[in-house]
Design a protein around this motif. Structure first.
Motif, PDB file in Angstrom:
ATOM      1  N   TYR A   1      26.819 -36.965  12.456  1.00  0.00           N
ATOM      2  CA  TYR A   1      25.721 -37.635  11.760  1.00  0.00           C
ATOM      3  C   TYR A   1      26.222 -38.377  10.527  1.00  0.00           C
ATOM      4  N   VAL A   2      27.150 -37.766   9.808  1.00  0.00           N
ATOM      5  CA  VAL A   2      27.693 -38.371   8.587  1.00  0.00           C
ATOM      6  C   VAL A   2      28.392 -39.684   8.911  1.00  0.00           C
ATOM      7  N   GLY A   3      29.258 -39.652   9.930  1.00  0.00           N
ATOM      8  CA  GLY A   3      29.991 -40.854  10.299  1.00  0.00           C
ATOM      9  C   GLY A   3      29.084 -41.991  10.731  1.00  0.00           C
ATOM     10  N   ARG A   4      28.052 -41.686  11.478  1.00  0.00           N
ATOM     11  CA  ARG A   4      27.151 -42.740  11.962  1.00  0.00           C
ATOM     12  C   ARG A   4      26.299 -43.315  10.838  1.00  0.00           C
ATOM     13  N   MET A   5      25.884 -42.470   9.911  1.00  0.00           N
ATOM     14  CA  MET A   5      25.002 -42.943   8.852  1.00  0.00           C
ATOM     15  C   MET A   5      25.696 -43.905   7.888  1.00  0.00           C
ATOM     16  N   LEU A   6      27.020 -43.946   7.911  1.00  0.00           N
ATOM     17  CA  LEU A   6      27.744 -44.905   7.073  1.00  0.00           C
ATOM     18  C   LEU A   6      27.413 -46.342   7.455  1.00  0.00           C
ATOM     19  N   TYR A   7      26.979 -46.535   8.684  1.00  0.00           N
ATOM     20  CA  TYR A   7      26.667 -47.879   9.171  1.00  0.00           C
ATOM     21  C   TYR A   7      25.181 -48.210   9.077  1.00  0.00           C
ATOM     22  N   VAL A   8      24.408 -47.288   8.533  1.00  0.00           N
ATOM     23  CA  VAL A   8      22.974 -47.502   8.357  1.00  0.00           C
ATOM     24  C   VAL A   8      22.705 -47.824   6.894  1.00  0.00           C
ATOM     25  N   ASP A   9      21.787 -48.739   6.643  1.00  0.00           N
ATOM     26  CA  ASP A   9      21.479 -49.147   5.275  1.00  0.00           C
ATOM     27  C   ASP A   9      20.921 -47.987   4.461  1.00  0.00           C
ATOM     28  N   GLU A  10      21.217 -48.002   3.169  1.00  0.00           N
ATOM     29  CA  GLU A  10      20.690 -46.964   2.278  1.00  0.00           C
ATOM     30  C   GLU A  10      19.167 -47.017   2.282  1.00  0.00           C
ATOM     31  N   GLY A  11      18.558 -45.841   2.219  1.00  0.00           N
ATOM     32  CA  GLY A  11      17.113 -45.744   2.277  1.00  0.00           C
ATOM     33  C   GLY A  11      16.593 -45.536   3.686  1.00  0.00           C
ATOM     34  N   LYS A  12      17.455 -45.768   4.677  1.00  0.00           N
ATOM     35  CA  LYS A  12      17.058 -45.585   6.072  1.00  0.00           C
ATOM     36  C   LYS A  12      17.848 -44.468   6.754  1.00  0.00           C
ATOM     37  N   ARG A  13      18.778 -43.883   6.035  1.00  0.00           N
ATOM     38  CA  ARG A  13      19.734 -42.961   6.668  1.00  0.00           C
ATOM     39  C   ARG A  13      19.105 -41.650   7.119  1.00  0.00           C
ATOM     40  N   ILE A  14      18.191 -41.111   6.337  1.00  0.00           N
ATOM     41  CA  ILE A  14      17.566 -39.847   6.737  1.00  0.00           C
ATOM     42  C   ILE A  14      16.714 -40.046   7.984  1.00  0.00           C
ATOM     43  N   LYS A  15      15.970 -41.148   8.005  1.00  0.00           N
ATOM     44  CA  LYS A  15      15.157 -41.439   9.187  1.00  0.00           C
ATOM     45  C   LYS A  15      16.047 -41.668  10.408  1.00  0.00           C
ATOM     46  N   ALA A  16      17.143 -42.399  10.215  1.00  0.00           N
ATOM     47  CA  ALA A  16      18.067 -42.659  11.324  1.00  0.00           C
ATOM     48  C   ALA A  16      18.710 -41.366  11.819  1.00  0.00           C
ATOM     49  N   ALA A  17      19.011 -40.452  10.897  1.00  0.00           N
ATOM     50  CA  ALA A  17      19.594 -39.164  11.288  1.00  0.00           C
ATOM     51  C   ALA A  17      18.605 -38.369  12.130  1.00  0.00           C
ATOM     52  N   THR A  18      17.315 -38.446  11.773  1.00  0.00           N
ATOM     53  CA  THR A  18      16.275 -37.755  12.551  1.00  0.00           C
ATOM     54  C   THR A  18      16.197 -38.306  13.963  1.00  0.00           C
ATOM     55  N   LEU A  19      16.300 -39.635  14.091  1.00  0.00           N
ATOM     56  CA  LEU A  19      16.268 -40.259  15.407  1.00  0.00           C
ATOM     57  C   LEU A  19      17.525 -39.929  16.209  1.00  0.00           C
ATOM     58  N   THR A  20      18.639 -39.771  15.506  1.00  0.00           N
ATOM     59  CA  THR A  20      19.890 -39.407  16.163  1.00  0.00           C
ATOM     60  C   THR A  20      19.785 -38.027  16.800  1.00  0.00           C
ATOM     61  N   VAL A  21      19.034 -37.140  16.166  1.00  0.00           N
ATOM     62  CA  VAL A  21      18.815 -35.799  16.721  1.00  0.00           C
ATOM     63  C   VAL A  21      18.165 -35.907  18.101  1.00  0.00           C
ATOM     64  N   VAL A  22      17.186 -36.796  18.231  1.00  0.00           N
ATOM     65  CA  VAL A  22      16.505 -36.974  19.522  1.00  0.00           C
ATOM     66  C   VAL A  22      17.477 -37.511  20.564  1.00  0.00           C
ATOM     67  N   SER A  23      18.330 -38.460  20.163  1.00  0.00           N
ATOM     68  CA  SER A  23      19.342 -38.990  21.073  1.00  0.00           C
ATOM     69  C   SER A  23      20.264 -37.887  21.564  1.00  0.00           C
ATOM     70  N   ASN A  24      20.664 -37.013  20.660  1.00  0.00           N
ATOM     71  CA  ASN A  24      21.541 -35.896  21.032  1.00  0.00           C
ATOM     72  C   ASN A  24      20.820 -34.866  21.899  1.00  0.00           C
ATOM     73  N   ILE A  25      19.525 -34.687  21.658  1.00  0.00           N
ATOM     74  CA  ILE A  25      18.749 -33.753  22.485  1.00  0.00           C
ATOM     75  C   ILE A  25      18.686 -34.246  23.925  1.00  0.00           C
ATOM     76  N   SER A  26      18.591 -35.565  24.105  1.00  0.00           N
ATOM     77  CA  SER A  26      18.552 -36.108  25.466  1.00  0.00           C
ATOM     78  C   SER A  26      19.828 -35.755  26.225  1.00  0.00           C
ATOM     79  N   GLN A  27      20.971 -35.803  25.529  1.00  0.00           N
ATOM     80  CA  GLN A  27      22.237 -35.424  26.174  1.00  0.00           C
ATOM     81  C   GLN A  27      22.278 -33.930  26.446  1.00  0.00           C
ATOM     82  N   LEU A  28      21.772 -33.154  25.500  1.00  0.00           N
ATOM     83  CA  LEU A  28      21.736 -31.703  25.669  1.00  0.00           C
ATOM     84  C   LEU A  28      20.845 -31.309  26.840  1.00  0.00           C
TER      85      LEU A  28
END
Length: 333
Positions: free
Chosen positions: A110-137
């Protein structure tokens, strides 16, 4: 803070290396006791010097395809928060790998990916990343569960676990799989419900993006996860052919699926323990189909090297580039 630091030091510098040494010794002993070890090694060297080397090239190509599919999946997941180009999503994915290999259960991803997301959007993007990872799980758990069921006879006959324990584990995993499936397809409803209750209103801003997930997007994420899963299976099967592990595609599918299921359940500390855990489990599960323990160990190590180490090295170079950009921006400011 000091306690947390001491715990981190204990895991990284004592327990992790200790487990690594113990598991490597266990794998070494299993391989050393293999019957016909000299003949197996001779066959493997012959394969590497033959036309079968094309299998290794194909596995490397599939590694690139795998991470490109993951980049598309992540890009789709976070598009409601930030639009990303494919190249930027791919860079973020590889940077996530470079962070994940040195953190428990790959949470550094999550840390590595959020470096490419604009500040102020990173927490929301991390939440969406969880859903992406759940789909793989979800794919890992469900395919692994069915494979586990089909391998009940060989697993019990080999004395790995008893019938009682097998049934207990099967029903526990099945219950968790059903719960995870329900959670995944009701994620938008749950986000709305949480944002309406008083305790949830405080952090509703961080999960409001989840409300944009509809069935179409969730199914697309699942389809990309299925694609990645079968790329992994194909990689294993090709390396089995390269290293003279004679098993059918069906055996590779079921055996590797159970392996992935166990790896999804068992926590790993970091990269150095991940290899030895994979190797030990591979010998136990895939050894049900073939006695070439050296070939199985080499397959497991090759998958680890190609799918994790190489992308992590590429990602670390990309992270250095990001740091230089950030440094340049700060200096100009």
């Amino acid at each position: 803070m000091k306690i947390n630091k001491n715990i981190k030091i204990f895991f990284n510098y004592f327990l992790g290396p200790l487990l690594f040494i113990w598991l490597c010794w266990s794998i070494y002993n299993q391989v050393r006791q293999q019957e016909g070890l000299t003949d197996s090694w001779t066959q493997i060297k012959a394969s590497l010097n033959s036309s079968k080397i094309i299998y290794l090239a194909a596995v490397i190509v599939l590694m690139a395809v795998n991470w490109m599919v993951e980049a598309c999946k992540w890009r789709l997941a976070v598009k409601s928060v930030q639009q990303l180009s494919f190249i930027r999503a791919l860079k973020a994915t590889l940077s996530g790998v470079s962070f994940s290999v040195s953190t428990p259960n790959s949470i550094g991803d999550y840390v590595g990916r959020m470096l490419y997301v604009d500040e102020g959007k990173r927490i929301k993007a991390a939440t969406l990343t969880v859903v992406s990872n759940i789909s793989q799980l979800l794919v890992t758990v469900w395919v692994g569960l069915f494979s586990f069921y089909f391998l009940k006879g060989p697993i019990v006959a080999a004395g790995i676990i008893s019938v009682l324990w097998f049934d207990a584990l099967f029903y526990i995993v099945a219950f968790c799989a059903l719960f995870l499936l329900l959670f995944y397809f009701r994620i938008s409803w749950m986000a709305k419900w949480i944002s309406r209750i008083p305790p949830g209103k405080r952090f509703s801003w961080s999960i409001e993006a989840l409300e944009h997930f509809n069935a179409t997007v969730l199914l697309r994420l699942l389809s990309l996860s299925v694609t990645r899963f079968f790329i992994f299976i194909l990689q294993y099967f090709l390396l089995f052919q390269l290293f003279e592990v004679t098993i059918s595609f069906w055996q590779a599918l079921t055996g590797v699926s159970v392996l992935f299921l166990i790896l999804a359940i068992i926590p790993t500390i970091a990269l150095f323990t991940d290899l030895s855990v994979r190797g030990s489990l591979s010998l136990t599960i895939l050894g049900l189909f073939n006695a070439n323990q050296l070939g199985i160990s080499l397959t497991s190590a090759s998958i680890w090297l190609i799918n994790l180490v190489i992308p992590a090295l590429i990602g670390s170079v990309l992270v250095l580039g990001i740091k230089r950009i950030f440094k340049s921006k700060n200096e100009n400011a």
